[in-house]
Scaffold this active site. Structure first.
Site, PDB file in Angstrom:
ATOM      1  N   ASP A 140       0.886  -1.167   0.000  1.00  0.00           N
ATOM      2  CA  ASP A 140       0.000   0.000   0.000  1.00  0.00           C
ATOM      3  C   ASP A 140       0.925   1.218   0.000  1.00  0.00           C
ATOM      4  O   ASP A 140       2.109   1.127   0.356  1.00  0.00           O
ATOM      5  CB  ASP A 140      -0.940   0.015   1.210  1.00  0.00           C
ATOM      6  CG  ASP A 140      -2.112   0.982   0.964  1.00  0.00           C
ATOM      7  OD1 ASP A 140      -2.036   1.800   0.029  1.00  0.00           O
ATOM      8  OD2 ASP A 140      -3.110   0.926   1.722  1.00  0.00           O
TER       9      ASP A 140
HETATM   10  C1  BGC Z   1      -4.912   3.538   0.020  1.00  0.00           C
HETATM   11  C2  BGC Z   1      -5.013   2.564  -1.152  1.00  0.00           C
HETATM   12  C3  BGC Z   1      -4.801   3.318  -2.427  1.00  0.00           C
HETATM   13  C4  BGC Z   1      -3.441   4.007  -2.376  1.00  0.00           C
HETATM   14  C5  BGC Z   1      -3.135   4.823  -3.619  1.00  0.00           C
HETATM   15  C6  BGC Z   1      -3.614   4.309  -0.022  1.00  0.00           C
HETATM   16  O1  BGC Z   1      -3.583   5.289   0.965  1.00  0.00           O
HETATM   17  O2  BGC Z   1      -5.006   2.818   1.225  1.00  0.00           O
HETATM   18  O3  BGC Z   1      -6.265   1.943  -1.150  1.00  0.00           O
HETATM   19  O4  BGC Z   1      -4.865   2.429  -3.518  1.00  0.00           O
HETATM   20  O5  BGC Z   1      -3.418   4.910  -1.280  1.00  0.00           O
HETATM   21  O6  BGC Z   1      -3.900   5.976  -3.674  1.00  0.00           O
END
Ligand code: BGC
Length: 813
Positions: A224
C-alpha cells in the site's frame, strides 16, 4: 535477468512515480501504470496539484462503490461492472486497477466501509472474484487490497491487529483466499497495519506461507502507498513492489543488503522475475489495445442498472411504493439535487455524467416541488429550511425525502464515532411525518445508520451510494420501472453498543484487540440473540416469493462428498422481480465454538410473476470446515449440520439436516478456558483473560511512546514527548491543510489533518519521494528523542548533502 545489473534489479522493485513501475530502457523493459479505482478509474491528470488524494482525475464512469455493488448479491453484475471498468482502463492506458478493496466490515464505524463489500467473508470473496474476472478479461490487472486485517482507519499505518488464528483464517483471510483461488488477481496490495506484531509488508506467514504456498498466488505483491517497513525483510517475505517511489532510498537498502550478504540474491531474483512477468503481461495488452475506445454511454447505462440492483428497500408499509405515475410530489433534501454518490479519499472518481434525482425528473419533464430541507455542512440543521419543507409537504400527496451521511461523517482516513445521521436530516424526517402520512425516505449512506423515525415513515429506500447514475436508478425504483432486489450485505444494528466489536474498535495507540474473534456482524448478533434494525441479507421487493420442497442429495455424506441442495422458488406476487436466496449452515453440535449460522451459498434469481424455478446449490467440504489450530488446517467435525434456506439471515423458510462423517479427531475444546465464546448471550464485554487464552499469549499494557522511544514507526501524533516534538506536531497539524486547494471542504481538512497525525516517521522519506532523505529523517529522529541540536545539525547536513540525481533522472521518463 542475466543482463540486469544489481542496481537495475533493485530499481525494478519500486515505482518510478506515484503510479508507474520503473522502466529499464536499455533493455526494453517498459513502465506500466496502476491507478486507483475501484468503482471506476481515478487516473490523475498529470499537471494537477501536489497532493496524492485530491488531484483532479480524468473523467471516467463512476459506478456505485463496493457497498452498493455488494448489496446486489449478483456475481454476473459484478463481473459486468468489472469488465466495463477494465475497458475504460484500456481506453485510458492504465494497466492495473488498484482494487477491489475487500476488508471485512468488522464494525459499522470503519470510515472506509463504503469501499468494502460485506461483513461476511464468503459473500465478499465470491463478489470480489467475479469483479476481478471481469476486469482481467480485458488483459488488465487488479490489485486485491488491503491484505490483511485492515478494518479500521484509526492509526491504520501503525496499529497492530491482535487476532486469533481462527478469526484470521475464517473471517479476515477467507475472502482473500476465495478471490485468489478463483480469479488470480495480477497483484495483491498489502495493508499498512501489523498483524500480531508483524508488518503486513514483511509478513512471511501472510505473504509467503499462506498467499504463495497455500493459495498458490501467481502474481505480485504491491505495498500500500508508503506501507513498507523493512524493505529487505519484505523481499524475503514476498513483498515484490514498493509503491510509490521513495526515489530509490529503499532500493539502496536492497543493494547494500545483497552486497553485505544479508539478502540472498536468489530471493531478489525471484522478486524481479515476478515483477518482470507482471510488467510484460501488462505491456502486451497495451501493445494490442493502444487505440481502444471504451463505450462510455453503455457504461453509464450499466452504472444505472448497478445502482438499481444494489439499492435495498428497507420498509414499504401498505405498498406505498411504487409511486403512481404523475404523483403529486414534494421532493425534499439537498441530496436529491446534490447526491452523495461515492465515498471520499483515494477512490474518488471524477464522474463523466453525474445525474441527480432532480436532474432526471427535470429531464423527463416530471412535475415535482422541491425544498432543500437542510444544509450540507456540519449537522445540516437549519430551522428555516425545515419550516419551508414542512409547509411544502403538507400540501402534497407524497413526500420524498432524501437524507444521508455527508463526507464529514464518513471517509477514508478517519472512522466514524457514532451511527447517527446528521441531526438536521433526522429532525427533518420527524417534522415531515407530523404533516404527512406518506413520507418516503431515500437514504444516501455508505454504511449503516440509525433510523429513529422508522416507525413513522411509510417507506425507506436505501440507495447507499449510487454512483453517477444513482438519480436515474432512484427514479426507476421509486416509480416501479425496476423492482428492488438488493439485500443488505451487512447488519444494521439497533444500537452501536450491541456489537461485541464496538467496545474493541479503534483502540490504540499501538494495538487493537480483535476480542470478538469470529463473531463479526450477523455471526455476533444471531449467536448472541440480539435484536437488530435490519438483519444481514434483508431486503424487500414489490413482489413476494415462496420457498418449498427442500431436498438434500443425501441424508448422510462423507466429508469429501458434495451435498446438492435443491428447492423450489416461486414468484407469488404481482410484479416480475428477483430474489436473493441464501443458504446458511448451522453446526448443531460442535466442539469448537461456532456462530449460530454461516452463509455458504446464495443465488440471485429473476422470476416473472407466477413463475417457479428449481434452485440448485452445491455445498462442498469448505462449507462445513473450520480452521483447526491443533493441526493448522481446515477440517470438518463429524456430526449433524442444519441446512437453512432463506430470504435473509433472520427469515429462514426451509431447513433440513445432514449428517457428515469426517476423519478429524483432534479438535480443540476451549470450553474450560474460554467459555465466553460458547455462550455470550446478554454479555457486552469479552473477558481479557479468555481472549488471551484463545490467542495463546498475554496482551502487555499498550502505552504511548515515551521520550527516547520515538522510532521510525512512531507517528507524528506521538511526537508530543519532547518540546521540539510538540512544536513539530503542532506545526504539522496547523499547516498540513496547505496542500489543499483554498476552497477545500471541511471533510478534506479533517482527512488531511488526521492523516498527517497518523503518519509514521518512516513515511517521511517514502511519501516525499525522497525529497527529505533517509539520513535527514534520522536527524529528525534524534531531535524528537531529545537531542534537538545534534539532530537538527544532522538533518541540515544531510539535506545539504542531497544528491541532485534521483531515480527519475537515472531511469527517466
Ligand atoms: C490507500 C489505497 C490506495 C493508495 C493509492 C492508499 O492510501 O489505502 O487503497 O490504492 O493509497 O492511492
Amino acid at each position: 535477468m542475466a543482463r540486469l545489473t544489481l542496481e537495475e534489479k533493485a530499481a525494478l522493485c519500486s515505482g518510478i512515480s506515484n503510479w508507474e513501475t520503473t522502466p529499464i530502457k536499455r533493455l526494453g523493459i517498459p513502465a506500466v501504470m496502476m491507478t486507483d479505482g475501484p468503482h471506476g478509474l481515478r487516473k490523475e491528470v498529470e499537471s494537477a496539484a501536489v497532493t496524492n488524494v485530491f488531484k483532479d482525475s480524468v473523467p471516467a464512469t463512476c459506478f456505485p462503490p463496493a457497498v452498493t455493488l455488494a448489496s446486489s448479491w449478483d456475481t454476473d453484475l459484478l463481473r459486468e461492472v468489472g469488465n466495463a471498468i477494465g475497458a475504460e482502463c484500456l481506453d485510458q492506458g492504465v494497466s492495473t486497477l488498484l482494487g477491489p478493496g475487500i476488508n471485512i466490515k468488522r464494525s459499522p464505524l470503519c470510515g472506509r466501509n463504503f469501499e468494502y463489500f460485506s461483513e461476511d467473508p464468503f459473500l465478499t470473496g465470491e463478489l470480489a472474484a467475479a469483479y476481478i474476472q471481469g476486469v482481467q478479461e480485458n488483459g488488465i490487472g487488479t490489485s486485491l487490497k488491503h491484505y490483511a486485517v485492515n478494518s479500521q482507519e484509526y492509526r491504520r499505518l501503525t496499529i497492530s491487529a491482535e487476532i486469533d488464528e481462527r478469526a484470521l483464517r475464517e473471517i479476515y483471510l477467507k475472502a482473500f483466499e476465495i478471490a485468489v483461488k478463483k480469479s488470480q488477481p495480477y497483484t495483491i496490495m498489502c495493508s499498512y497495519n501489523l498483524i500480531n506484531g508483524v508488518h503486513a509488508s514483511d509478513n512471511r506467514k501472510l505473504l509467503g506461507d499462506i498467499l504463495r504456498k497455500e493459495w498458490e498466488f501467481e502474481g505480485i505483491v504491491v505495498s500500500d502507498w508508503g506501507a513498507v517497513n523493512d524493505r529487505v525483510k519484505g523481499i524475503v517475505a514476498g513483498l515484490d513492489l514498493e509503491m510509490p517511489s521513495s526515489n530509490g532510498i529503499l532500493d539502496r537498502e536492497i543493494i547494500q543488503a545483497v552486497r553485505s550478504g544479508r539478502l540472498d540474491v536468489k530471493d531478489l531474483d525471484e522478486t524481479v522475475k515476478r515483477i518482470l512477468q507482471f510488467v510484460f503481461r501488462c505491456a502486451a495488452t497495451r501493445e494490442k489495445t493502444a487505440a481502444y475506445k471504451a463505450d462510455y454511454e453503455k457504461n453509464h447505462l450499466l452504472a444505472r442498472k448497478a445502482a438499481a440492483s444494489g439499492a435495498v428497500l428497507l420498509k414499504n408499509e401498505d405498498g406505498i411504493l411504487p409511486l403512481p405515475d404523475g404523483a403529486d410530489l414534494a421532493v425534499i433534501g439537498q441530496l436529491a439535487r446534490k447526491p452523495r454518490y461515492q465515498g471520499s479519499g483515494s477512490s474518488r472518481i471524477s464522474p463523466r455524467r453525474l445525474v441527480s434525482f432532480c436532474d432526471h425528473m427535470d429531464a423527463i419533464n416530471a412535475r415535482f416541488s422541491y425544498a432543500p430541507g437542510y444544509t450540507l455542512q456540519g449537522d445540516g440543521y437549519d430551522k428555516k429550511y425545515i419550516d419551508d419543507a414542512v409547509a411544502l409537504a403538507g400540501n402534497k400527496e407524497y413526500v420524498l425525502v432524501f437524507v444521508g451521511l455527508t463526507d464529514e461523517y464518513e471517509s477514508e482516513g478517519f472512522d466514524r464515532t457514532h451511527l447517527e445521521m446528521p441531526r438536521g436530516h433526522d429532525e427533518l424526517v420527524r417534522k415531515l411525518c407530523e404533516v404527512s402520512d406518506r413520507v418516503v425516505v431515500v437514504s444516501n449512506c455508505g454504511s449503516p445508520v440509525l433510523m429513529p423515525w422508522l416507525d413513522e415513515v411509510g417507506a425507506v429506500l436505501n440507495l447507499y451510494l449510487g454512483g453517477e447514475a444513482g438519480g436515474e436508478a432512484a427514479h426507476d425504483l421509486l416509480f416501479g420501472m425496476i423492482n428492488p432486489s438488493g439485500k443488505l450485505a451487512e447488519t444494521f444494528p439497533l444500537r452501536l453498543e450491541d456489537g461485541l466489536s464496538s467496545r474493541y474498535f479503534g483502540m490504540g495507540p499501538r494495538r487493537i484487540e480483535y476480542r470478538e474473534s469470529i463473531f463479526v456482524g450477523y455471526r455476533d448478533y444471531d449467536t448472541g440473540k440480539k435484536g437488530v434494525l435490519f438483519p444481514f441479507g434483508y431486503g424487500l421487493s414489490y413482489t413476494d416469493f415462496s420457498y418449498a420442497d427442500l431436498e438434500l442429495s443425501a441424508a448422510k455424506i462423507n466429508e469429501n462428498e458434495t451435498l446438492t441442495v435443491t428447492f423450489e422458488l416461486k414468484n407469488t406476487g404481482n410484479h416480475d422481480g428477483a430474489e436473493v436466496a441464501q443458504i446458511y449452515i448451522r453446526d448443531i453440535d460442535s466442539t469448537v465454538f461456532k456462530a449460530d449460522k454461516e452463509l455458504k451459498g446464495f443465488q440471485k434469481i429473476f422470476l416473472k410473476k407466477g413463475e417457479t424455478r428449481t434452485v440448485t446449490v452445491d455445498l462442498n467440504r469448505d462449507a462445513f470446515a473450520f480452521y483447526n489450530t491443533k493441526n493448522s488446517g481446515w477440517c470438518v467435525e463429524s456430526g449433524d449440520f442444519e441446512i437453512l434456506v432463506g430470504s435473509s439471515s433472520r427469515d429462514i423458510r426451509l431447513q433440513a439436516t445432514v449428517r457428515i462423517d469426517a476423519a478429524e479427531k483432534e479438535i480443540p475444546d476451549l470450553r474450560n478456558i474460554a467459555p465466553f465464546y460458547y455462550d455470550f448471550q446478554g454479555a457486552d464485554e469479552v473477558p481479557l483473560k479468555q481472549f488471551e487464552a484463545l490467542i495463546g499469549r498475554n496482551m502487555p499494557p499498550d502505552i504511548l511512546v515515551k521520550k527516547g522511544g520515538i522510532d521510525f514507526n512512531s507517528t507524528i501524533g506521538d511526537l508530543g514527548v519532547t518540546t521540539f516534538g510538540k512544536i513539530f506536531k503542532w506545526a504539522v497539524h496547523r499547516f498540513s491543510t496547505i496542500v489543499l486547494p483554498r476552497d477545500a471542504e471541511e471533510f478534506e481538512k479533517i482527512m488531511v489533518r488526521e492523516g498527517a497525525m497518523s503518519l509514521p516517521l518512516r513515511s517521511i522519506f517514502a511519501m516525499t519521494d525522497g525529497a527529505i532523505t533517509y539520513d535527514a529523517t534520522l536527524g529528525l529522529l534524534m531531535a524528537f528523542n531529545g537531542r534537538t541540536c545534534r539532530g537538527l545539525y544532522r538533518f541540515v547536513k544531510a539535506m545539504l548533502a542531497r544528491k541532485p540525481t534521483g531515480k527519475t533522472e537515472i531511469y527517466g521518463k
